[in-house]
Design a protein around this motif. Structure first.
Motif, PDB file in Angstrom:
ATOM      1  N   ASN A 620       0.835  -1.213   0.000  1.00  0.00           N
ATOM      2  CA  ASN A 620       0.000   0.000   0.000  1.00  0.00           C
ATOM      3  C   ASN A 620       0.863   1.254   0.000  1.00  0.00           C
ATOM      4  OD1 ASN A 620       1.240  -0.025   2.377  1.00  0.00           O
ATOM      5  ND2 ASN A 620      -0.587  -0.597   3.580  1.00  0.00           N
ATOM      6  N   GLY A 621       2.131   1.145  -0.288  1.00  0.00           N
ATOM      7  CA  GLY A 621       2.929   2.355  -0.471  1.00  0.00           C
ATOM      8  C   GLY A 621       3.441   2.935   0.831  1.00  0.00           C
ATOM      9  N   ASN A 622       3.065   2.364   1.961  1.00  0.00           N
ATOM     10  CA  ASN A 622       3.528   2.938   3.241  1.00  0.00           C
ATOM     11  C   ASN A 622       4.935   2.416   3.513  1.00  0.00           C
ATOM     12  OD1 ASN A 622       4.177   3.394   5.846  1.00  0.00           O
ATOM     13  ND2 ASN A 622       2.132   3.002   6.654  1.00  0.00           N
ATOM     14  N   LEU A 623       5.899   3.291   3.276  1.00  0.00           N
ATOM     15  CA  LEU A 623       7.294   2.849   3.355  1.00  0.00           C
ATOM     16  C   LEU A 623       7.622   2.260   4.718  1.00  0.00           C
ATOM     17  CD1 LEU A 623       9.054   5.764   1.457  1.00  0.00           C
ATOM     18  CD2 LEU A 623       8.561   3.464   0.688  1.00  0.00           C
ATOM     19  N   GLN A 624       7.050   2.838   5.710  1.00  0.00           N
ATOM     20  CA  GLN A 624       7.455   2.368   7.049  1.00  0.00           C
ATOM     21  C   GLN A 624       6.925   0.961   7.288  1.00  0.00           C
ATOM     22  OE1 GLN A 624       6.219   5.725   9.517  1.00  0.00           O
ATOM     23  NE2 GLN A 624       8.418   6.098   9.853  1.00  0.00           N
ATOM     24  N   ALA A 627       9.405  -1.215   6.002  1.00  0.00           N
ATOM     25  CA  ALA A 627      10.549  -1.350   6.945  1.00  0.00           C
ATOM     26  C   ALA A 627      10.164  -2.347   8.029  1.00  0.00           C
ATOM     27  CB  ALA A 627      10.852   0.023   7.557  1.00  0.00           C
ATOM     28  N   MET A 628       8.898  -2.236   8.451  1.00  0.00           N
ATOM     29  CA  MET A 628       8.463  -3.149   9.518  1.00  0.00           C
ATOM     30  C   MET A 628       8.550  -4.586   9.036  1.00  0.00           C
ATOM     31  SD  MET A 628       4.757  -3.301  11.383  1.00  0.00           S
ATOM     32  CE  MET A 628       3.930  -4.170  10.045  1.00  0.00           C
ATOM     33  N   ALA A 631      12.001  -5.760   9.160  1.00  0.00           N
ATOM     34  CA  ALA A 631      12.426  -6.033  10.553  1.00  0.00           C
ATOM     35  C   ALA A 631      11.822  -7.357  11.004  1.00  0.00           C
ATOM     36  CB  ALA A 631      11.953  -4.890  11.456  1.00  0.00           C
ATOM     37  N   LEU A 632      10.541  -7.507  10.699  1.00  0.00           N
ATOM     38  CA  LEU A 632       9.865  -8.753  11.107  1.00  0.00           C
ATOM     39  C   LEU A 632      10.594  -9.947  10.498  1.00  0.00           C
ATOM     40  CD1 LEU A 632       7.345  -8.647  12.894  1.00  0.00           C
ATOM     41  CD2 LEU A 632       5.965  -9.280  10.891  1.00  0.00           C
TER      42      LEU A 632
ATOM     43  N   ALA B 100       9.064  -6.639  16.792  1.00  0.00           N
ATOM     44  CA  ALA B 100      10.021  -7.158  15.789  1.00  0.00           C
ATOM     45  C   ALA B 100      11.435  -6.715  16.171  1.00  0.00           C
ATOM     46  CB  ALA B 100       9.661  -6.600  14.399  1.00  0.00           C
TER      47      ALA B 100
ATOM     48  N   MET D  27      17.011   1.141  13.671  1.00  0.00           N
ATOM     49  CA  MET D  27      15.897   0.466  12.991  1.00  0.00           C
ATOM     50  C   MET D  27      14.570   0.968  13.546  1.00  0.00           C
ATOM     51  SD  MET D  27      15.789  -3.568  12.232  1.00  0.00           S
ATOM     52  CE  MET D  27      15.189  -4.151  13.830  1.00  0.00           C
ATOM     53  N   MET D  31      11.536   2.992  11.564  1.00  0.00           N
ATOM     54  CA  MET D  31      10.143   2.526  11.481  1.00  0.00           C
ATOM     55  C   MET D  31       9.201   3.521  12.107  1.00  0.00           C
ATOM     56  SD  MET D  31      10.060  -1.576  11.870  1.00  0.00           S
ATOM     57  CE  MET D  31      11.126  -1.774  13.290  1.00  0.00           C
ATOM     58  N   GLU D 104       4.188   8.303  -0.550  1.00  0.00           N
ATOM     59  CA  GLU D 104       3.216   7.365  -1.126  1.00  0.00           C
ATOM     60  C   GLU D 104       2.705   7.879  -2.474  1.00  0.00           C
ATOM     61  OE1 GLU D 104       0.238   7.008   1.874  1.00  0.00           O
ATOM     62  OE2 GLU D 104       1.662   6.080   3.268  1.00  0.00           O
ATOM     63  N   LYS D 107       3.606   6.301  -5.392  1.00  0.00           N
ATOM     64  CA  LYS D 107       3.140   4.916  -5.672  1.00  0.00           C
ATOM     65  C   LYS D 107       2.536   4.899  -7.071  1.00  0.00           C
ATOM     66  CE  LYS D 107      -0.612   3.857  -3.359  1.00  0.00           C
ATOM     67  NZ  LYS D 107      -1.511   3.450  -2.261  1.00  0.00           N
TER      68      LYS D 107
END
Lengths: 643, 180, 385, 108, 123
Positions: A620-624, A627-628, A631-632, B100, D27, D31, D104, D107
Motif C-alpha cells: 500500500n505504499g507505506n514505506l514504514q 521497513a516493519m 524487521a519482522l 520485531a 531500525m 520505522m 506514497e 506509488k
C-alpha cells in the motif's frame, strides 16, 4: 550396385518426386509434374525389377534385404529400418510399381486440364512411397507406417477436389473407417510383440510354435483376429467396406491405383506374409473365410443394381477382395496372392478404361446416358472387352485361372467347405452378369449419349497403359496353371507360381486322400459354364431387348429396392452406431463437463484470486510498513537460525 | 582491574547509546540532529579506542563535519512548526514494530554472547600491532592494491551523485518562488 | 597518559598550561590588533591603562564578566547557551595536538625519597599518530557553534548569518584539505613530529628530474617544496576562522553582527576566543607544515646539538628542559609572525561580496589546489626514481 | 570478582553488543519516525553501528580489510544522505511538509 | 590509547571551563527585568516583520551536498598521498599515478560540470 543403394533409389525416387511436385504445388504445368512423377515411379519399377532379378538365376538368394539405420532401441525391443524383398513381396513390389507407373502415365493425360496437377502428382508419388514402405518393410512397425501413409494418401486423393463438400465428406469417411481398422491392426502388433517379443517378420515366423491354438481367447487367435480387423478396414471387407464405393469421388486414376490395385490388397498381402501365424489359428481362418465369402456375394448382388460406372467397378473390387479373403480363409494363401496379382491387372485396366470413357464423355459417369461407345472409343472398347472377359473367368484369360484356383481350394482344402465353394460360384455368376450389363450399357446397344456430348478417343498417353494392362490381363494368368489343367494342355506347363511361393507359403496339412484331377476339371467346367450362361442372360437383358430388366425389376420391387440401397448398411451404421455415439457424448458434455470439470477449474481460479487480493494489501505504499516487514523478517529468520 | 581503556569504552558506549536514543526520541528534529553529531563524535573516539586513528579522523571530517552539517542545514530550511505537530510519537504505540525490533535485538545479543563472549581468544584487547601511521599506510596500500576497482567505482559514484543532487535541486517550485 | 601518577598529573598540567597559553594569548592578540590597526591608521590605539595599554585587556575581561546575561525571547535556550562553549572546544583541541617544541626527556631521578622512572614529555597536549587528519576533523566541528548560535538566538538575520558563515567555512575546508595533499605527498606521513624531523637540520635538497639539487643557503622547509600549496592553505585558514577578507557573515555592516548578534558579555568573548584560537591553530599548522615547526633555520642546530652544546654542563634533565624552552621560543616567534600577518591583512584588504567569496572558494582556490596536487604528484613520480 | 572482571574486560563482544544496540535503535527510528530527515538520520545511525562492528572485527582479526570497508561505507552513507535530503527537499517544496506519507504519492 | 584518555579529559575540562563562565556571568551579572522590546530579536532598530524561521534559499544545502561529495574525494586522496612516496620508491609510481589520475579526472569532471551548470552561482 549394392542392394542398399538400389533399395535407397527404389524408396527415395517417389519421395523426391513428391517433394519436387509438392513444393511447386501452385504450378499449373501438368506435363512437367506428370513426367517427373512418372519418371520417379518408373525408376522405382526398374530398381525393383533389378532387385527381383537377383532372386532368379544361378546365384538365386531367397531374399534381398538392406538395413539403413537403427530406428528404435528400447531395452530388449530394437527395430531397424530395414527392407527386404522375398518371394511374396517380389510379386507385390512388381505389381505395385508396374501398375503404378502405368497409372502415373495415364494420369498425365487425364489430369492435363486440372488446376492443381502438381499437387495431385505429389500425392500420387507420396502414396507410392508409402505403399513401398508397407510392402518392403521387414517388420510390422514399418508396415504400419506404410499402412498409415497409404491411408493418408487415399484420404488426400479421394478428397482431391475438396471444394466439393460431398467429395471431402467421402475422403473423411474413408479415412475414419481406415483408422478404425488401423486401431485393430495396432492391437494386433501389440499382441504379437507380447507373444513373440519381436516385430520382425522373419523372427515372428521363426518363433511360431507348431501347435495350433484352438481356443477363442488364446494369444495367437487374438493376434490374428486383431490383424484381420486391420485387414478388413484397409481391404474393405464386410464390417468396414462402406468407404470404398464412396471413394470413387476421387479422380479415376486414383481409384484405379489405390482402390483397385494396390492399397486395398494390402490387407491380403499382410495376411499372406504372416500365413504361418494364421495357420496356427484355425478359428480365425474360418472367420476370414466366412466374411470373405459373405462380402463377395453381398458386393456382387449390390453391383447388379448400380448405374454409376465407377460404383459398379467399386463393388466388383469389394467382391473380388472377398474372394481373396475366402482363399486366405481356406488356407490357400498362394491362390490369394495369385488372384491379387491378376485382379490388379484387369481391375486397373477396367478402371482406366472407365476413366477414358468418363474423359471422353466430359465427366459423365451414369451408364444410362452412355451406349454404343465402341464406335467412338475403339481402343478403350477393345481393352475393356479383354478386361471383361478376364474378370468373368473365361479360360484363356487371367481371371479364370486365379478364381478357379480359389474355388478349387475352397472346395478341397481342409479348412474349406462346400458352402464356401457354392458362395464363390454364386459370386462368380453375379460378377459375370453385372460385368456384362456394364459392357452392354456402355459400349454395345443403342447410343443414349446426349447431343451436347460428342465423345472422342483418348490421347495415346492414356491408351498405351490400357493396351499394356490388357496384354498383362491375358498373360498374367499363365504363370499359375493348375496341375490338373496343365496335364492335359500341350507342353504341360507346370504351376510356376506355386513352385515360386513354395518356400515361403505353407500349405495346410492336407489330411485325407489327394483329390483327383478329374474332380478339379469337373468343378472348373461347372463354374465356367454357369458364368457364361449368366453373361448371355445379361447380354439378352440389356442388348437384345432392353425393356426386360424393367419388367424383371417390377416383379421383385421390394428386393430390388433393398439391393439398390446397398442393404441400407450406411443408414444402419448412422442409426445404430454414429448417432447414438454423438448423443451420448453430448449428454456426457452437458452433465460431466459443465458441472464437474468447469466447476473445479473455476473453484481453483477463485481461490487464487482470493489469495491475490489478500496479498494486495501488503503493497500500500507505506514505506514504514515495508521497513516493519523487513524487521519482522529479520527477527523471524534470526529466531529460526538461533533456535 | 578496570583499566583506563575499559573505562573509556564504557563512557563512550554510554554516550553513543544515550544520544543515539535521543536521535530517535527527540521531539524537535534539530535536537535529534545535534544528538546525532554527538553520537558521531563518540563513535569517532570509539574508533580511536580501537586504534583506528585515521578512521576516527575521517569519521570526524565526513560524518561529524559534513553529513550532519547538511542535516542541520536542511532542517533549518524547513519550517519546523509544522513538523512538530506531525511528530509521530503517537505511532510508537504500534506494537508489531517494537516487538520485531525487540526480538531482533534479543537474538543479536544472544548470538553474540554465545559465539564471542565465551571465546577466550577475543577477550583481552590485543596490543596495537603497529604504530598508527604504519597502520594507516597499510590501510592505504591495501586500498590501492586490493580494492582499486572499488576505489574507482566510488569516484564514479560520487560524480553521479553530484550531478544527481544538482539536477534534483533544480526541479522547479523552489522554496522561494523568487529564486526558483 | 603515563605509567604512574606523577607522569599523569604532569601531563594533565601540561595540557591545561597549553590551553591557558591559548586563552591568555587571545587578549594579547586583541590588544596587538587594536595597536597595530591604530598605527596603520596613523593613530595610537589603547595606551592609557597600564604600560602600552596592556592593562586594557584585563579591564575588558572584567567588564565582560559583569555584563548582563541576556537571553532572547523566543530563543532556544539549550542551543543559545551551548554555542559559545562549542565555539571554544575545536580551537583548543586542535592547538593541543600540534607539537610546540622538542620533547623533554627525563632520566630517572631521585626526588622526595621516591624513585621516578624515565619519562618523555611531549611538548604537545596529546599525540595521535595521525596528527593532521584529527586536527582537520576537529576543526570541521567549528561550523556547529555557528549553526547553534544562529538557530538558538531565533533571529532571522542571525540564522541567515549562521548559515552563510557555515556555508563559507565548509567551502574553504575543501580548499584547506586539498592544499595539504601536496605537502603530505612529499613528507609521506600524517604525524607532525615526523614532518618536523624531515625538515630538521639539512639544507634544501630535492631531486629535479633525476639530478640531485642542493641549495645550501636555504633551510629544508616545506614552503620551498610546495609554495602554491602553502599560499592556498594560508588563505583558506583565513576563511576558516572568518578573518577579515572573509568575515562577511559577522560583518557589522552586512547582517547586523551575524550569528552572534544576540550575544553579549563573556559569551561574545568566547566566540572571539574561538576565532583567535582558530587563527593560532592555523598559524601553528602553517609553521609545522611549511616553516619547519620549532626548528631553527640554521640547519646544524638540532635539539640534540643544542642540549649538548649550550646546556652541556647542567644535569641532562634540566638541559633537555631548557632546550625545550629554547625551541618553544623559536616556535612562538614564527607563530607571532604569522599572527601579525593575519592582523596586517585584516586592516588592508576590503571585504569580499558573498558570491565573490564563494566563487573564490569553489572556482579558484579549489582548482588551484588540485593543480598543485597534480603538479607535485607528477614531479614526484617522474623525478624521484 | 573474576566474573565481573571477565564481563567488564572489554573484548570484541562488548563492541558487538554496542553495535547491535545502536543498529536496533536506528531500525526503530526508521520505522517509527514520520519525518524523512529523521529517518535518514536513523539510517546514518544504523550505518555507524555497522562501522563499529567492522572496525572491531578488523582490530581483533588483525587485518585491515575491515577498515577499508568502513571507508567505503562512509562514502556510500554520505552519498545516500545527500540524495535522500535532495529528495526530501523536493518533497518539501511541493507539500510544504516532509512527512514520509508523501512518498506514497510516488506509488504507481 | 592513553592519548585518547588525555583528549577526553581535556574535552571535559574545556566543557567545564565554558559552562563555568556561562554560569558565572549569568550569576554575576545584574538581572534587570527584561522589557518586551529588549527581548525582541535585535534588528538594528528596524522592527522587522516577525518571521522567525524564514526559509533558506536552496543554494545553501546544495553547497553542503557538494561539499560532502568533494570532501570525500579529498579524504580519499590522503591515504594515496602518504603512500605515494613508498610506491614511487618501490617502482610502482606509474600504477599509483594512473589509479589516482582516473580518480582526479572524475573529480575534475564533477567540478567542471558543477561550475558549468551554474550550481554554485550565488545570484
Amino acid at each position: 550396385m549394392s542392394n542398399t543403394v538400389l533399395f535407397a533409389i527404389l524408396l527415395l525416387a517417389p519421395l523426391i518426386g513428391f517433394l519436387f511436385n509438392g513444393l511447386r504445388w501452385k504450378s499449373h504445368n501438368a506435363y512437367l509434374a506428370g513426367t517427373v512423377a512418372t519418371v520417379a515411379a518408373g525408376i522405382s519399377f526398374l530398381c525393383s525389377v533389378v532387385l527381383v532379378s537377383k532372386l532368379f538365376g544361378e546365384g538365386a538368394v531367397p531374399a534381398v534385404s538392406a538395413k539403413f539405420y537403427e530406428w528404435m532401441a528400447i531395452g530388449g525391443f530394437n527395430v531397424t529400418a530395414g527392407f527386404v524383398i522375398d518371394h511374396i513381396s517380389a510379386i507385390m513390389v512388381l505389381v505395385v510399381t508396374g501398375v503404378g507407373t502405368l497409372i502415373h502415365l495415364f494420369s498425365i493425360g487425364y489430369m492435363s486440364h486440372d488446376e492443381r496437377p502438381s499437387k495431385y502428382f505429389a500425392y500420387l508419388n507420396l502414396f507410392l512411397f508409402n505403399m513401398l514402405l508397407l510392402i518392403l518393410g521387414e517388420n510390422l512397425l514399418l508396415m504400419f507406417v506404410g499402412w498409415e501413409g497409404v491411408g493418408l494418401c487415399s484420404y488426400l486423393l479421394i478428397g482431391f477436389w475438396f471444394s466439393d463438400s460431398e467429395k471431402a465428406a467421402a475422403g473423411m469417411k474413408a479415412f475414419i473407417t481406415n483408422r478404425i481398422g488401423d486401431a485393430g491392426f495396432l492391437l494386433g502388433i501389440f499382441t504379437i510383440f507380447f507373444l513373440f517379443g519381436t516385430v520382425n517378420f522373419q523372427e515372428i515366423i521363426g518363433r511360431v510354435s507348431g501347435v495350433p491354438d484352438l481356443t477363442w481367447t488364446g494369444p495367437v487367435t487374438l493376434a490374428c483376429l486383431f490383424l484381420f480387423i486391420g485387414a478388413t478396414g484397409k481391404s474393405a471387407q464386410i464390417p468396414l467396406y462402406v468407404w470404398l464405393p464412396d471413394a470413387m469421388a476421387g479422380p479415376t486414376p486414383v481409384s484405379a491405383l489405390i482402390h483397385a490395385a494396390t492399397m486395398v490388397t494390402a490387407g491380403v498381402y499382410m495376411i499372406c506374409r504372416l500365413n504361418p501365424l494364421f495357420l496356427m489359428a484355425p478359428n480365425v481362418l474360418n472367420v476370414i473365410a466366412i466374411i470373405g465369402a459373405a462380402t463377395a456375394v453381398m458386393a456382387a448382388t449390390i453391383g447388379l443394381t448400380q448405374w454409376d460406372i465407377k460404383k459398379v467397378l467399386a463393388y466388383s473390387t469389394v467382391s473380388q477382395l472377398g474372394y481373396m479373403f475366402l482363399a486366405c480363409g481356406v488356407g490357400a494363401f498362394g491362390a490369394a496372392m495369385f488372384h491379387l496379382m491378376t485382379h490388379a491387372f484387369f481391375k486397373a485396366l477396367m478402371f482406366l478404361g472407365s476413366g477414358s470413357v468418363i474423359h471422353a464423355m466430359e465427366g459423365e459417369q451414369d451408364i444410362r446416358k452412355m451406349g454404343h461407345l465402341k464406335k467412338y472409343l475403339p481402343i478403350t472398347h477393345a481393352t475393356f472387352f479383354i478386361g471383361w472377359v478376364a474378370i468373368i473367368g473365361m479360360p484363356p484369360f487371367a481371371g479364370f485361372f486365379s478364381k478357379d484356383e480359389i474355388l478349387w481350394k475352397a472346395f478341397t482344402s481342409p479348412h474349406g467347405h462346400i458352402l464356401l465353394w457354392l458362395a464363390g460360384v454364386i459370386g462368380a455368376v453375379c460378377t459375370a452378369f453385372y460385368m456384362t450389363r456394364l459392357m452392354a450399357l456402355t459400349f454395345w446397344g443403342k447410343s443414349r449419349v446426349p447431343e451436347s456430348v460428342h465423345p472422342h478417343e483418348s490421347p495415346p498417353s492414356m491408351s498405351i497403359p490400357l493396351i499394356i494392362l490388357a496384354v498383362l490381363s491375358v498373360v498374367g494368368g499363365w504363370i499359375g496353371i493348375p496341375h490338373a489343367l496343365g496335364a492335359i494342355l500341350p507342353g504341360h506347363p507346370g504351376n510356376w507360381l506355386e513352385h515360386w511361393l513354395h518356400g515361403v507359403i505353407l500349405e495346410p496339412a492336407a489330411h485325407g486322400a489327394h483329390p483327383s484331377a478329374t474332380l478339379e476339371l469337373a468343378l472348373m467346367g461347372v463354374s465356367v459354364s454357369l458364368a457364361a450362361l449368366s453373361a448371355l442372360l445379361a447380354y439378352n437383358f440389356y442388348v437384345t431387348n432392353p425393356e426386360r430388366p424393367a419388367q424383371f425389376v417390377s416383379k421383385i420391387r421390394g428386393l430390388y429396392e433393398l439391393v439398390y440401397n446397398k442393404y441400407f448398411v450406411d443408414e444402419f451404421y448412422f442409426a445404430r452406431i454414429i448417432n447414438p455415439l454423438i448423443d451420448a457424448s453430448k449428454g456426457m458434455w452437458a452433465y460431466i463437463d459443465v458441472n464437474f470439470i468447469d466447476k473445479t477449474t473455476y473453484a481453483v481460479s477463485d481461490v487464487v484470486r482470493g489469495m491475490g487480493s489478500a496479498a494486495k494489501s501488503f503493497q500500500n505504499g507505506n514505506l514504514q510498513q515495508y521497513a516493519m516487514y523487513i524487521a519482522l523478517g529479520v527477527a523471524v529468520t534470526m529466531f529460526l537460525i538461533l533456535r | 582491574m578496570l583499566t583506563s581503556t575499559d573505562f573509556l569504552f564504557y563512557v563512550l558506549a554510554f554516550i553513543s547509546v544515550f544520544f543515539g536514543a535521543a536521535v530517535v526520541i527527540a521531539r524537535n528534529p534539530i535536537y535529534s540532529a545535534m544528538s546525532l553529531v554527538i553520537t558521531m563524535i563518540s563513535v569517532a573516539f570509539l574508533f580511536g579506542a580501537l586504534d583506528a586513528w585515521f578512521l576516527a579522523g575521517v569519521q570526524l571530517i565526513v560524518y561529524a563535519g559534513a553529513v550532519t552539517v547538511l542535516f542541520v542545514m536542511v532542517l533549518m530550511l524547513f519550517d519546523l512548526k509544522h513538523e512538530m505537530k506531525t511528530f509521530s510519537k503517537g505511532l510508537l504505540g504500534n506494537g508489531v514494530k517494537l516487538i520485531a525490533s525487540g526480538v531482533t535485538l534479543g537474538m543479536l545479543l544472544v548470538y553474540i554472547w554465545s559465539t564471542y563472549a565465551t571465546e577466550p581468544t577475543f577477550k583481552p584487547l590485543p596490543p596495537a600491532a603497529t604504530s598508527s601511521i604504519k597502520a594507516t599506510k597499510d590501510l592505504a596500500t591495501s586500498l590501492f592494491t586490493d580494492y582499486i576497482f572499488a576505489f574507482e567505482a566510488i569516484g564514479a559514484l560520487l560524480l553521479i551523485i553530484a550531478v544527481g543532487a544538482v539536477t534534483l535541486s533544480r526541479i522547479t517550485g523552489g522554496t522561494h518562488h523568487a529564486d526558483s | 597518559m603515563g605509567k604512574d601518577a606523577f607522569e599523569i598529573t604532569l601531563n594533565i598540567v601540561k595540557m591545561i598550561l597549553i590551553f591557558l597559553v591559548m586563552v591568555q594569548l587571545v587578549p594579547v592578540l586583541v590588544w596587538a590588533e587594536r595597536r597595530v590597526s591604530g598605527f596603520m591608521q596613523n593613530r595610537f590605539g589603547p595606551n592609557r591603562i597600564g604600560p602600552l595599554g596592556l592593562m586594557q585587556l584585563l579591564a575588558d575581561a572584567v567588564k565582560f564578566l559583569f555584563k548582563e546575561p541576556f537571553f532572547p525571547a523566543k530563543g532556544v535556550a539549550a542551543m543559545y547557551h551551548a554555542a559559545p562553549v562549542m565555539a571554544l572546544i575545536p580551537g583548543a583541541l586542535a592547538l593541543a595536538a600540534i607539537p610546540l617544541s622538542s620533547a623533554v626527556i627525563v632520566e630517572p631521578f631521585q626526588w622526595l625519597g621516591r624513585e621516578f622512572g624515565p619519562y618523555t614529555f611531549l611538548a604537545q597536549g596529546y599525540d595521535f599518530g595521525v596528527g593532521i587528519v584529527m586536527v582537520l576533523g576537529i576543526s570541521s566541528l567549528g561550523a556547529y557553534s555557528l549553526l547553534m548560535a544562529g538557530w538558538g538566538s531565533s533571529n532571522k538575520y542571525s540564522l541567515l548569518g549562521a548559515v552563510r558563515a557555515s556555508a563559507q567555512m565548509i567551502s574553504y575546508e575543501l580548499a584547506l584539505g586539498l592544499s595539504l595533499v601536496g605537502i603530505l605527498m612529499i613528507y609521506g606521513t600524517f604525524s607532525f613530529q615526523e614532518m618536523i624531523n624531515q625538515q630538521l637540520g639539512q639544507a634544501l635538497h630535492f631531486n629535479a628530474l633525476g639530478k640531485e639539487v642542493v641549495i645550501s643557503w636555504l633551510p629544508n622547509w616545506g614552503i620551498f617544496y610546495n609554495p602554491l600549496g602553502a599560499l592556498i592553505f594560508f588563505c583558506a585558514t583565513f576563511a576558516e576562522s572568518n578573518r577579515l577578507p572573509f568575515d562577511l557573515p559577522e560583518a557589522e555592516g552586512e547582517l547586523v553582527a551575524g550569528f552572534h548578534t544576540e550575544y553579549g558579555g563573556f559569551a561574545l568573548l568566547m566566540f572571539y576566543i574561538g576565532e583567535y584560537g582558530h587563527m593560532m591553530v592555523a598559524s601553528a599548522l602553517v609553521t609545522v607544515f611549511y616553516l619547519g615547526g620549532y626548528t631553527m633555520p640554521f640547519y646544524e642546530i638540532t635539539p640534540a646539538y643544542v642540549q649538548q652544546a649550550w646546556f652541556g654542563g647542567m644535569h641532562p634533565n634540566w638541559a633537555s628542559l631548557l632546550t625545550g624552552v629554547v625551541f618553544a621560543l623559536v616556535m612562538l616567534v614564527k607563530v607571532m609572525l604569522l599572527l601579525w600577518v593575519f592582523i596586517w591583512v585584516r586592516w588592508t584588504l576590503p571585504r569580499f561580496r558573498y558570491d565573490h567569496l564563494m566563487d573564490l572558494g569553489w572556482k579558484t582556490m579549489l582548482p588551484w589546489a588540485l593543480f598543485n596536487t597534480i603538479l607535485t604528484a607528477a614531479w614526484i613520480a617522474f623525478s624521484w626514481r | 570478582m573474576p566474573i565481573l572482571d571477565g564481563a567488564l574486560k572489554v573484548g570484541l563482544d562488548h563492541y558487538l553488543y554496542l553495535s547491535a544496540v545502536l543498529f536496533v535503535l536506528g531500525m526503530i527510528g526508521v520505522m517509527m519516525r514520520r519525518n524523512v530527515v529523521v529517518i535518514l538520520m536513523c539510517i546514518e545511525l544504523m550505518l555507524n553501528a555497522v562501522n563499529i562492528s567492522f572496525v572491531a572485527f578488523s582490530r581483533y582479526a588483525e587485518n585491515v580489510n575491515g577498515q577499508v570497508m568502513v571507508f567505503f561505507v562512509m562514502t556510500i552513507a554520505a552519498a545516500e544522505a545527500a540524495v535522500g535530503l535532495a529528495l526530501a527537499v523536493t518533497v518539501f517544496k511541493k507539500f510544504r511538509e516532509v512527512n514520509i506519507r508523501f512518498f506514497e504519492h510516488l506509488k504507481g | 590509547m592513553s592519548s585518547l584518555l588525555a583528549l577526553l579529559i581535556f574535552v571535559a575540562f574545556l566543557a567545564a571551563f565554558g559552562i563555568f563562565i556561562i554560569v558565572g556571568t549569568s550569576a554575576l551579572g545584574p538581572k534587570p527585568e527584561v522589557s518586551k522590546a529588549k527581548a525582541m530579536p535585535y534588528e538594528s532598530g528596524v522592527v522587522g516583520t516577525e518571521q522567525k524561521d524564514s526559509r533558506m534559499s536552496v543554494k545553501f544545502y546544495l553547497t553542503a551536498i557538494l561539499f560532502i561529495l568533494f570532501d570525500i574525494e579529498i579524504i580519499f586522496m590522503y591515504p594515496w598521498a602518504i603512500t605515494f612516496m613508498d610506491f614511487v620508491k618501490s617502482g610502482q609510481g606509474m600504477y599509483m599515478l594512473g589509479g589516482m589520475g582516473v580518480f582526479v579526472l572524475l573529480f575534475v569532471v564533477g567540478l567542471i560540470w558543477e561550475v558549468k551548470s551554474k550550481a554554485l552561482d550565488w545570484n
